[in-house]
Design a protein around this motif. Structure first.
Motif, PDB file in Angstrom:
ATOM      1  N   GLN A 164      17.186   9.262 -42.683  1.00 25.63           N
ATOM      2  CA  GLN A 164      16.837   8.197 -41.889  1.00 25.63           C
ATOM      3  C   GLN A 164      16.054   7.542 -43.435  1.00 25.63           C
ATOM      4  O   GLN A 164      15.886   6.676 -43.947  1.00 25.63           O
ATOM      5  N   ALA A 165      14.968   8.147 -43.574  1.00 30.41           N
ATOM      6  CA  ALA A 165      13.594   8.139 -44.705  1.00 30.41           C
ATOM      7  C   ALA A 165      14.074   9.046 -45.279  1.00 30.41           C
ATOM      8  O   ALA A 165      13.100   8.491 -46.871  1.00 30.41           O
ATOM      9  N   GLY A 166      14.805   9.817 -45.929  1.00 35.26           N
ATOM     10  CA  GLY A 166      15.883  10.132 -47.065  1.00 35.26           C
ATOM     11  C   GLY A 166      14.392  11.408 -47.737  1.00 35.26           C
ATOM     12  O   GLY A 166      14.474  11.041 -48.969  1.00 35.26           O
ATOM     13  N   HIS A 175      14.210  11.290 -34.325  1.00 31.10           N
ATOM     14  CA  HIS A 175      15.243  10.367 -33.702  1.00 31.10           C
ATOM     15  C   HIS A 175      16.745  11.685 -33.739  1.00 31.10           C
ATOM     16  O   HIS A 175      16.270  13.045 -34.758  1.00 31.10           O
ATOM     17  N   PRO A 176      18.080  12.138 -34.185  1.00 32.71           N
ATOM     18  CA  PRO A 176      18.627  13.051 -34.566  1.00 32.71           C
ATOM     19  C   PRO A 176      19.039  12.799 -36.394  1.00 32.71           C
ATOM     20  O   PRO A 176      19.674  13.735 -35.683  1.00 32.71           O
ATOM     21  N   HIS A 177      19.196  11.815 -36.420  1.00 29.85           N
ATOM     22  CA  HIS A 177      19.645  12.485 -38.302  1.00 29.85           C
ATOM     23  C   HIS A 177      18.813  12.868 -39.371  1.00 29.85           C
ATOM     24  O   HIS A 177      18.457  12.590 -39.841  1.00 29.85           O
TER      25      HIS A 177
END
Length: 240
Positions: A164-166, A175-177
């Protein structure tokens, strides 16, 4: 007023019996949708066979502010005979054209993106072997032109990668990403892959499919309304 530009075919949809709605990436105009009247005859001035995925075409259309512009002339800019004949290359072209159709938005300056895609497609067409990782390299590098390239600096063993933040992080985000440390450890190596060196990176079909799914997940996080690509299943089947 008529406009002529070099273009790359991204997507086509049939419109009636003798027309296509064709989305292309044009060198100066960016993403353009055109109405193309075509014939099933190969001898026709505009044949439907010209508009294959990632075809490099010189197109002329009327520049209008109302309705869909009509394509007035079409011809090959650079033939891609190997992609048309080779099932693996055709599957890659189908996947990447669908990917670009959803990933590319209006660019302030489409020229650099157009140049990268054109050079990449020509490289794929002329390659003789060792192109199984081509689509991975393409997706890893084209993100630089789309404005949300991940920061792959600062890796430390045991880090997580926050998609998400890269960027790499020391602690797992809420979060799950995320990529777990084992997967995150691959990213510094993948960053060094290019078309010239990708043949030295050995992946099984399952590993390649997993990497592709995770790269696809990253794009889905950063491109609004980016779908699950239908051609992804075709690509998995071809390279399994």
């Amino acid at each position: 007023m008529l406009v002529t530009q070099r273009t790359i075919v991204l997507h086509t949809t049939r419109y009636g019996d003798d027309a296509l709605i064709c989305e292309v990436l044009a060198e100066q105009a960016g993403v353009v949708s055109l109405m193309v009247h075509v014939s099933r005859s190969r001898r026709a001035a505009v044949s439907h066979t010209l508009f294959s995925p990632l075809a490099l075409l010189d197109l002329t259309w009327n520049n209008t502010s109302s309705g869909i512009p009509r394509c007035r002339a079409a011809q090959l800019s650079v033939p891609l005979p190997s992609i048309a004949r080779h099932p693996y290359k055709s599957a890659i072209a189908l996947f990447l054209s669908e990917f670009l159709h959803y990933a590319v938005r209006l660019e302030a300056d489409p020229g650099p993106l157009f140049g990268y895609v054109q050079r990449s497609v020509q490289w794929l067409d002329t390659s003789q072997r060792g192109f199984a990782n081509f689509h991975l390299v393409f997706l890893l590098h084209v993100v630089r032109f789309l404005g949300f390239a991940p920061n792959l600096e600062g890796y430390r063993p045991g880090c997580w990668f926050d998609m998400q933040a890269g960027r790499f992080v020391a602690l797992r985000p809420a979060h799950p990403h995320v990529l777990e440390p084992a997967e995150a450890a691959l990213l510094p190596h993948l960053r060094r892959m290019d078309f010239a060196t990708m043949h030295v990176f050995r992946f099984t079909g399952a590993e390649r499919s997993r990497l592709l799914e995770r790269i696809n997940d990253y794009y889905r996080l950063h491109v609004p309304a980016f779908p699950q690509l239908r051609s992804l299943a075709v690509l998995h089947q071809v390279f399994s």
